[in-house]
Scaffold this active site. Structure first.
Site, short mmCIF file in Angstrom:
data_model
loop_
_atom_site.label_atom_id
_atom_site.label_comp_id
_atom_site.label_asym_id
_atom_site.label_seq_id
_atom_site.Cartn_x
_atom_site.Cartn_y
_atom_site.Cartn_z
CE LYS A 56 -10.35 -0.20 7.45
NZ LYS A 56 -10.35 1.15 7.92
CG HIS A 103 -12.60 -2.16 12.83
ND1 HIS A 103 -13.08 -0.95 12.38
CD2 HIS A 103 -11.29 -2.21 12.45
CE1 HIS A 103 -12.10 -0.30 11.75
NE2 HIS A 103 -11.01 -1.05 11.78
CD GLU A 119 -13.67 1.30 9.32
OE1 GLU A 119 -13.75 0.19 8.76
OE2 GLU A 119 -12.74 2.10 9.13
CD GLU A 149 -7.57 -0.63 14.49
OE1 GLU A 149 -6.78 -0.67 13.55
OE2 GLU A 149 -8.77 -0.90 14.37
N GLY A 156 -7.75 5.70 8.95
CA GLY A 156 -8.09 6.15 7.60
C GLY A 156 -7.90 7.64 7.38
C1 PEP Z 1 -8.20 0.00 10.50
O1 PEP Z 1 -9.27 0.27 9.98
O2 PEP Z 1 -8.11 -0.97 11.28
C2 PEP Z 1 -7.05 0.83 10.19
C3 PEP Z 1 -6.03 0.80 11.00
O3 PEP Z 1 -7.14 1.60 9.05
P1 PEP Z 1 -6.00 2.57 8.46
O4 PEP Z 1 -4.70 1.82 8.51
O5 PEP Z 1 -6.43 2.86 7.07
O6 PEP Z 1 -5.95 3.78 9.33
#
Ligand code: PEP
Length: 230
Positions: free
Chosen positions: A8, A88, A90, A157, A163
Site C-alpha cells: 500500500k 482492491h 481501498e 478479501e 487491516g
Molecule cells: C489487503 O489490503 O489486501 C490486506 C489483506 O490487508 P491486511 O492483510 O492488512 O488485512
C-alpha cells in the site's frame, strides 16, 4: 501456494530494496512451487535482483498521455512490470473506482497479457445479511471481467477483515471459496484480510485457498518470510 504482499502506501525505494534483500535471504528454504509477488508503492518500482514477481498496486489503462497523477503502460514497460492488482477495496472505496472503470482497466491489461490479481470482497453489512447476499455481492464484482482469462488470479478479501486484525473464520473462508471455485473453476483464488503468522497455517489448509494476499503482515520482511516458510 502464492504469497502476495501489498505494501500500500508504505515503504520507500530504499527500504524496499533492503526488504527484498532480506526476504530473498530468509526465504531460500521455501518450497520451489511457492511463489512470492510483491506490490511496493510506485516510487519503489525498480529492476530488483530476486526471484520474486514485482507488480503494481495500480496503473491507468493507457499507453501514455494526459492523465495527471497516473502512470501507464510506457512507465511499466521501462521496468518490465507485467503484474497488476485491480479492484482492491481501498481503490473501489476511497478512490471511487467503479465496476465500469475496473472493467476497462482489466480489459486493457488483459490485452497486454498482464498477470492480473483481481480483488473482490463484501462489506460487513452484506456479510451480516447472510451467505446468499454475500455471493450475490461478490458475483456482481465479476461483471465485465473475463474470469476465464488464463493469467488471472482472484483474491477474495472481505472488507471487514482488511487491516482490522480480525480474519474471516475458517468456516466463512471455506464456504465462500467453495462457492467461488464453482464459478471460477481452475483460476487461482487467494484469501486476504488480516492474514498473519498466527493464522497462516490454518488459512492455507482450507480447501480452495491457493494462497494469500497480505497487507500489514507483509510489511516486515522477517515476519513475511516466516509466513512463507510456515
Ligand atoms: C489487503 O489490503 O489486501 C490486506 C489483506 O490487508 P491486511 O492483510 O492488512 O488485512
Amino acid at each position: 501456494m502464492i504469497f502476495a504482499g501489498n505494501f500500500k502506501t508504505n515503504h520507500t525505494r530504499q527500504s524496499t530494496a533492503l526488504y527484498i534483500k532480506e526476504l530473498t535471504q530468509k526465504t531460500k528454504a521455501k518450497k520451489e512451487e511457492d511463489r512470492i509477488i510483491l506490490f511496493p508503492p510506485l516510487t519503489a518500482i525498480d529492476d530488483y535482483e530476486s526471484d520474486f514477481t514485482i507488480g503494481v498496486q495500480n496503473a491507468y489503462h493507457i499507453q501514455n498521455g494526459a492523465y495527471t497523477g497516473e502512470i501507464g503502460l510506457e512507465q511499466l514497460d521501462e521496468f518490465g512490470i507485467k503484474t497488476i492488482l485491480i479492484g482492491h477495496s481501498e481503490r473501489r472505496e476511497h478512490l471511487g473506482e467503479s465496476q465500469e472503470l475496473l472493467t476497462q482497466k482489466f480489459n486493457f491489461f488483459k490485452e497486454e497479457a498482464f498477470e492480473i490479481i483481481y480483488c473482490i470482497g463484501e462489506p460487513l453489512e452484506v456479510r451480516k445479511k447472510g451467505f446468499e447476499a454475500v455471493m450475490k455481492y461478490l458475483l456482481a464484482q465479476f461483471d465485465g471481467i473475463d474470469i476465464a482469462y488464463d493469467k488471472l488470479i482472484i483474491a477474495y478479501e472481505p472488507i471487514w477483515a482488511i487491516g482490522t486484525g480480525r480474519s474471516a473464520t475458517v468456516e466463512e473462508i471455506s464456504s465462500t471459496h467453495r462457492a467461488l471455485k464453482n464459478v471460477i473453476k481452475e483460476t487461482a483464488l487467494l484469501y486476504g484480510g488480516s492474514a498473519k503468522l498466527s493464522n497462516i497455517k490454518e488459512i492455507l489448509s482450507i480447501a480452495g485457498v491457493d494462497g494469500v494476499l497480505v497487507g500489514s503482515a507483509s510489511l516486515d520482511a522477517d515476519g513475511f518470510s516466516k509466513m512463507v516458510l510456515a
